[in-house]
Design a protein around this motif. Structure first.
Motif, PDB file in Angstrom:
ATOM      1  N   GLY A  86       0.783  -1.234   0.000  1.00 53.13           N
ATOM      2  CA  GLY A  86       0.000   0.000   0.000  1.00 53.13           C
ATOM      3  C   GLY A  86       0.810   1.275   0.000  1.00 53.13           C
ATOM      4  O   GLY A  86       0.248   2.366  -0.097  1.00 53.13           O
ATOM      5  N   THR A  87       2.123   1.175   0.115  1.00 51.60           N
ATOM      6  CA  THR A  87       2.976   2.362   0.163  1.00 51.60           C
ATOM      7  C   THR A  87       3.887   2.402  -1.054  1.00 51.60           C
ATOM      8  O   THR A  87       4.505   1.388  -1.407  1.00 51.60           O
ATOM      9  CB  THR A  87       3.831   2.373   1.440  1.00 51.60           C
ATOM     10  OG1 THR A  87       2.977   2.385   2.582  1.00 51.60           O
ATOM     11  CG2 THR A  87       4.729   3.597   1.487  1.00 51.60           C
ATOM     12  N   ALA A  88       3.967   3.570  -1.676  1.00 50.52           N
ATOM     13  CA  ALA A  88       4.912   3.768  -2.773  1.00 50.52           C
ATOM     14  C   ALA A  88       6.228   4.256  -2.175  1.00 50.52           C
ATOM     15  O   ALA A  88       6.276   5.311  -1.538  1.00 50.52           O
ATOM     16  CB  ALA A  88       4.376   4.787  -3.772  1.00 50.52           C
ATOM     17  N   TYR A  89       7.282   3.480  -2.354  1.00 49.87           N
ATOM     18  CA  TYR A  89       8.610   3.869  -1.881  1.00 49.87           C
ATOM     19  C   TYR A  89       9.348   4.499  -3.052  1.00 49.87           C
ATOM     20  O   TYR A  89       9.573   3.844  -4.078  1.00 49.87           O
ATOM     21  CB  TYR A  89       9.365   2.651  -1.348  1.00 49.87           C
ATOM     22  CG  TYR A  89       8.677   2.020  -0.149  1.00 49.87           C
ATOM     23  CD1 TYR A  89       8.941   2.478   1.140  1.00 49.87           C
ATOM     24  CD2 TYR A  89       7.747   0.997  -0.315  1.00 49.87           C
ATOM     25  CE1 TYR A  89       8.303   1.919   2.238  1.00 49.87           C
ATOM     26  CE2 TYR A  89       7.103   0.433   0.779  1.00 49.87           C
ATOM     27  CZ  TYR A  89       7.388   0.898   2.046  1.00 49.87           C
ATOM     28  OH  TYR A  89       6.750   0.347   3.129  1.00 49.87           O
ATOM     29  N   THR A  90       9.697   5.775  -2.918  1.00 47.89           N
ATOM     30  CA  THR A  90      10.260   6.509  -4.042  1.00 47.89           C
ATOM     31  C   THR A  90      11.645   7.047  -3.702  1.00 47.89           C
ATOM     32  O   THR A  90      11.963   7.362  -2.552  1.00 47.89           O
ATOM     33  CB  THR A  90       9.360   7.691  -4.456  1.00 47.89           C
ATOM     34  OG1 THR A  90       9.181   8.570  -3.337  1.00 47.89           O
ATOM     35  CG2 THR A  90       8.008   7.198  -4.917  1.00 47.89           C
ATOM     36  N   LEU A  91      12.440   7.156  -4.740  1.00 46.26           N
ATOM     37  CA  LEU A  91      13.754   7.789  -4.670  1.00 46.26           C
ATOM     38  C   LEU A  91      13.710   8.993  -5.595  1.00 46.26           C
ATOM     39  O   LEU A  91      13.333   8.866  -6.763  1.00 46.26           O
ATOM     40  CB  LEU A  91      14.845   6.807  -5.107  1.00 46.26           C
ATOM     41  CG  LEU A  91      16.283   7.313  -5.076  1.00 46.26           C
ATOM     42  CD1 LEU A  91      16.720   7.613  -3.638  1.00 46.26           C
ATOM     43  CD2 LEU A  91      17.227   6.289  -5.710  1.00 46.26           C
ATOM     44  N   ARG A  92      14.063  10.185  -5.076  1.00 39.89           N
ATOM     45  CA  ARG A  92      13.951  11.409  -5.845  1.00 39.89           C
ATOM     46  C   ARG A  92      15.312  12.103  -5.967  1.00 39.89           C
ATOM     47  O   ARG A  92      16.241  11.827  -5.205  1.00 39.89           O
ATOM     48  CB  ARG A  92      12.903  12.334  -5.229  1.00 39.89           C
ATOM     49  CG  ARG A  92      11.503  11.695  -5.272  1.00 39.89           C
ATOM     50  CD  ARG A  92      10.402  12.572  -4.714  1.00 39.89           C
ATOM     51  NE  ARG A  92       9.111  11.901  -4.818  1.00 39.89           N
ATOM     52  CZ  ARG A  92       8.307  11.959  -5.881  1.00 39.89           C
ATOM     53  NH1 ARG A  92       8.668  12.690  -6.930  1.00 39.89           N
ATOM     54  NH2 ARG A  92       7.160  11.320  -5.896  1.00 39.89           N
TER      55      ARG A  92
END
Length: 425
Positions: free
Chosen positions: A54-60
């Protein structure tokens, strides 16, 4: 090389304390059943994202800390606009499992729809004109765990009302809001304990015995050795470390007569403290350190003491802001960059010390009862608990907006003041 080292140090210190702060919110939100729609490392444009549980893990791209995006918290958006073109992917039961709002991603099996109305929180429906099906409005039900692809391509869960922040119990929301500062306190305490271990122990100052003599220092030149007990300086009795350092600090470049006990022998030693600058004042320095307590308990207690001392110093600084406010008493990213530069030149221990101090600083500042900060949110949570009913979203939004405008304006003034001090003085 110096600039590169400073940048890396700044990103490590600033990014580390912000990431750890956000992880506190993330962890306790998950425990409370609140949907964490996104947990990001870094800011700005997305490099990579992966959805799990349910969680989007993002690298920015900008490695400046990160953020946690909880359903129904802060600026979280959960709506589609009338007239907005989207693609709907239906499951075998005919319910919407995926909503694509991004022009960057094409889903070949998606229905092209022009939205007329949507409710992604309560009714879980979306209505609109479907290309190729005439002019009639079609309405589709959404899966509770349906996802939505945002414009930048990040896929996150929709946020039904039952998994939003306001649906959690008041005490759970208080804990979620407090968890960010709590993590900063934990990080700071761990770093202070680590620093004591790296130092080899905690200084014991209720003694007149010398622990370490710095090579080529005035003390070494005069013949002082580790283990020597300073009995008197210029006839003044010495019984503790502060007694010694106070006299030496007041005597730069002045010859002092020391009475020293070494094992069973008493010696007379002449020592001239070196003049050094400290906070704009010239003080004397002899080049010795107090002895260390090296047992495990003393090291851990020493870390707690450093944490308490620095916390008290921050409270005193906050108090001085109310009695005599000055922008020079505040600092923003520019000042942090300057501190990072100085710390990078001094070594790892100084970098960790800076990180520990800034972490406890961030934790305390975030607990101030100012709207838009964690402390302001906790105050609203407590008011709701006392009243027995929630504050209207309109009033809460207005209070938060006022707090945000205040903080944003203060940040601009502080940053400009930092720039003026850093580049033009």
């Amino acid at each position: 090389m110096n600039l590169a080292t400073t940048i890396i140090t700044f990103l490590f210190v600033f990014g580390g304390i912000v990431w750890f702060h956000e992880f506190g919110h993330y962890f306790f939100a998950k425990r409370a059943g609140i949907l964490v729609r996104e947990f990001s490392i870094g800011m700005g444009p997305k490099i990579f994202s992966r959805q799990k549980n349910g969680t989007a893990y993002t690298l920015r791209w900008l490695p400046l800390g990160g953020y946690v995006r909880m359903a129904g918290w802060g600026e979280d958006e959960n709506s589609l606009q009338p007239g907005q073109p989207v693609g709907l992917v239906l499951n075998d039961a005919g319910k919407v499992a995926q909503i694509n709002t991004s022009s960057k991603i094409q889903l070949p099996n998606a229905l092209p729809v022009e939205v007329t109305h949507s409710d992604l929180e309560k009714a879980l429906t979306i209505s609109g004109y479907v290309a190729g099906l005439g002019g009639n409005v079609q309405t589709y039900s959404l899966e509770h765990d349906a996802t939505i692809i945002e414009e930048d391509g990040t896929e996150i869960r929709i946020a039904p009302i039952d998994v939003q922040m306001q649906s959690a119990k008041v005490w759970q929301r208080i804990l979620v809001n407090f968890a960010g500062p709590l993590n900063n306190f934990i990080l700071s305490l761990v770093l202070f304990i680590l620093l004591v271990f790296m130092q080899g122990g905690v200084q014991y100052t209720n003694t007149n015995t010398i622990g370490e003599v710095v090579a080529d220092s005035p003390a070494a030149v005069a013949g002082l050795k580790s283990g020597d007990a300073v009995l008197s300086v210029d006839g003044e009795k010495i019984s503790s470390w502060p007694d010694l350092t106070t006299i030496v600090a007041k005597s730069p470049e002045k010859a002092l007569e020391l009475e020293v006990k070494r094992e069973n022998e008493e010696l007379a030693i002449t020592l001239t403290p070196k003049a050094v600058e400290s906070n704009g004042t010239t003080v004397g320095q002899m080049g010795v350190y107090a002895p260390l307590k090296t047992d495990l308990a003393s090291k851990i207690i020493g870390g707690f003491q450093l944490f308490a001392d620095n916390s008290l110093a921050i409270f005193k600084a906050l108090g001085s802001l109310f009695t005599s406010f000055s922008l020079d008493k505040l600092g923003g990213p520019v000042m942090m960059f300057q501190y990072s530069q100085e710390a990078a030149q001094s070594g790892l221990r100084t970098v960790l010390a800076l990180m520990a101090i800034l972490s406890v600083n961030l934790g305390i500042m975030n607990l101030l009862p100012i709207p838009a900060l964690d402390g302001g949110k906790i105050v609203l949570n407590i008011l709701e608990g006392v009243r027995g009913k929630p504050i209207s979203q309109e009033k809460e939004g207005l209070v938060t907006l006022i707090g945000f405008v205040f903080l944003f304006g203060l940040m601009i003034l502080v940053t400009w003041n930092d720039i003026a001090r850093y580049f033009f003085q």
